[in-house]
Design a protein around this motif. Structure first.
Motif, short mmCIF file in Angstrom:
data_model
loop_
_atom_site.label_atom_id
_atom_site.label_comp_id
_atom_site.label_asym_id
_atom_site.label_seq_id
_atom_site.Cartn_x
_atom_site.Cartn_y
_atom_site.Cartn_z
N UNK A 97 0.84 -1.19 0.00
CA UNK A 97 0.00 0.00 0.00
C UNK A 97 0.88 1.25 0.00
N UNK A 98 0.31 2.34 -0.43
CA UNK A 98 1.04 3.60 -0.41
C UNK A 98 1.98 3.76 -1.59
N UNK A 99 2.81 4.77 -1.49
CA UNK A 99 3.75 5.12 -2.55
C UNK A 99 5.03 4.29 -2.37
N UNK A 100 5.46 3.61 -3.41
CA UNK A 100 6.61 2.72 -3.32
C UNK A 100 7.83 3.31 -4.02
N UNK A 101 9.03 3.01 -3.52
CA UNK A 101 10.24 3.29 -4.29
C UNK A 101 10.24 2.39 -5.53
N UNK A 102 11.09 2.73 -6.51
CA UNK A 102 11.04 2.00 -7.77
C UNK A 102 12.44 1.68 -8.28
N UNK A 103 12.60 0.47 -8.79
CA UNK A 103 13.80 0.05 -9.50
C UNK A 103 13.52 0.09 -10.99
N UNK A 128 11.65 -7.15 -5.02
CA UNK A 128 10.36 -6.45 -4.95
C UNK A 128 9.56 -6.87 -3.72
N UNK A 129 9.40 -8.18 -3.52
CA UNK A 129 8.59 -8.66 -2.40
C UNK A 129 9.21 -8.33 -1.05
N UNK A 130 10.50 -8.67 -0.81
CA UNK A 130 11.04 -8.42 0.54
C UNK A 130 11.29 -6.94 0.84
N UNK A 134 8.67 -1.33 -6.14
CA UNK A 134 8.09 -1.44 -7.48
C UNK A 134 9.22 -1.59 -8.50
N UNK A 135 8.91 -2.20 -9.63
CA UNK A 135 9.91 -2.45 -10.67
C UNK A 135 9.35 -2.02 -12.02
N UNK A 136 10.19 -1.35 -12.80
CA UNK A 136 9.87 -1.05 -14.20
C UNK A 136 10.99 -1.63 -15.03
N UNK A 168 0.35 8.42 -10.83
CA UNK A 168 -0.64 7.42 -11.28
C UNK A 168 -0.11 6.00 -11.15
N UNK A 169 1.21 5.84 -11.13
CA UNK A 169 1.79 4.52 -10.94
C UNK A 169 1.91 4.14 -9.46
N UNK A 170 1.75 5.12 -8.59
CA UNK A 170 1.89 4.86 -7.16
C UNK A 170 3.32 4.67 -6.73
N UNK A 171 4.24 5.41 -7.37
CA UNK A 171 5.65 5.29 -7.02
C UNK A 171 6.20 6.66 -6.64
N UNK A 172 7.33 6.64 -5.97
CA UNK A 172 8.00 7.87 -5.55
C UNK A 172 9.15 8.13 -6.53
#
Length: 342
Positions: A97-103, A128-130, A134-136, A168-172
């Motif tokens: 939930x919330x805004x996630x960091x992204x790789x 991603x799980x642990x 988020x991943x792009x 809109x992606x929910x990422x930071x």
């Protein structure tokens, strides 16, 4: 081989035999038989692509969702001016939930093989799980059909779109890590340099796994490991020739084409660089970390003893693979913890 050059510094180094493989990794390599000794050439590229696709089948979005554990979406976003749209594969833990960091990740394959989907199962499982990350993953165009700067342009356009649509992606977009492996690691390093110089999105870290950085192929390890392991100097030369096209061999090649050409590595985010002691990219990776330190930057360097290029894919259960995987995860965790807001 035509186009291979040696610098005076490289000539001054006495190069001995190749370092020994870790016994567990060496056994895994030997089990591959003749496939481990075949070198990439322009003539066998089609066959190598077919073999690569068969050995790393592309998972569907449904398979990546892993029975609902991950939310996965394929996106088509605008490419660079005059270029086609870029496909991005976006994934995140379904229960996050919330805004996630992204790789933001670039796959390997010598610039000529691989895809954005096949790398995701391990990334989702290990990071991603642990880490709640988020991943792009970027489906950049491949050489030789699309030489430099096309693949880098695709990665840059995808990154700018990702950060521009962070809400809109929910990422930071300010907790972004750029990463990649092998050729993808080279693209990750180049993209980080490009963003620094153009004022683009600046990551909080760059994760460079055995990155392909130096087109000159004149390091001691490039010569020492010739004919040894899965990927050597001759295969690397084919990859660089395909990627650089008419630019191959030029003395004034920009660092965005080959990051080892960079003379200024200041102002970069913390880097994680790992490589095997028994692989062709060893010395260019060590030199890149050293140049970051000399510029006042932060780099964590791991040279895994007895490891060859791609060892963690060939021997996923080996002790050294487990250690390398944990080291990468710990670095990612530290970078994310330092960047956490509030």
């Amino acid at each position: 081989m035509t186009g291979l050059r040696r610098s005076p510094a490289a000539e001054a180094v006495v190069v001995g035999t190749a370092p020994p493989f870790d016994p567990e990794l060496g056994a895994a390599l030997a089990a591959l038989g003749d496939a481990s000794r075949e070198r990439l050439t322009p003539e066998n590229l089609t066959a190598q692509r077919e073999r690569d696709a068969a050995s790393r089948p592309r998972p569907t979005a449904a398979e990546l969702r892993a029975d609902g554990r991950f939310a996965v979406e394929e996106l088509s976003v605008p490419g660079a001016e005059g270029s086609p749209d870029v496909t991005l594969v976006y994934a995140r833990p379904a229960d996050a939930t919330g805004i996630l960091p992204v790789l933001y990740y670039m796959h390997g394959g010598g610039m000529m093989m691989g895809n954005a989907w096949s790398v995701l199962p391990k990334i989702l499982r290990d990071w991603s799980a642990p880490l709640g990350l988020a991943v792009v993953s970027v489906e950049y165009r491949l050489a030789p059909e699309t030489p430099y700067p096309g693949p880098l342009d695709d990665c840059h356009a995808g990154l700018r779109w990702t950060v521009g649509h962070a809400d809109e992606l929910g990422i930071d977009g300010e907790r972004l890590i750029i990463g990649g492996k092998s050729a993808g690691g080279g693209l990750a390093a180049a993209l980080t340099l490009l963003n620094r110089d153009r004022g683009g999105p600046m990551p909080i870290g760059q994760l460079l796994q055995c990155p392909m950085l130096d087109d000159r192929l004149d390091t001691p390890s490039a010569r020492q490991m010739s004919g040894v392991g899965l990927w050597d100097r001759s295969s690397t030369a084919v990859a660089w020739q395909a990627y650089l096209g008419d630019r191959y061999g030029l003395p004034d090649l920009p660092p965005y084409a080959a990051p080892a050409r960079a003379t200024d590595l200041s102002g970069l985010p913390p880097a994680y660089i790992d490589v095997g002691s028994a692989e062709t990219f060893r010395d260019e990776n060590v030199a890149y970390a050293h140049a970051i330190w000399c510029a006042g930057g932060d780099a964590e360097l791991h040279v895994w003893p007895g490891a060859f290029h791609g060892f963690d894919s060939v021997a996923p259960a080996a002790a050294l693979t487990r250690e390398a995987r944990h080291a990468r995860t710990r670095w990612l965790g530290r970078v994310l913890a330092r960047s956490r807001r509030g």
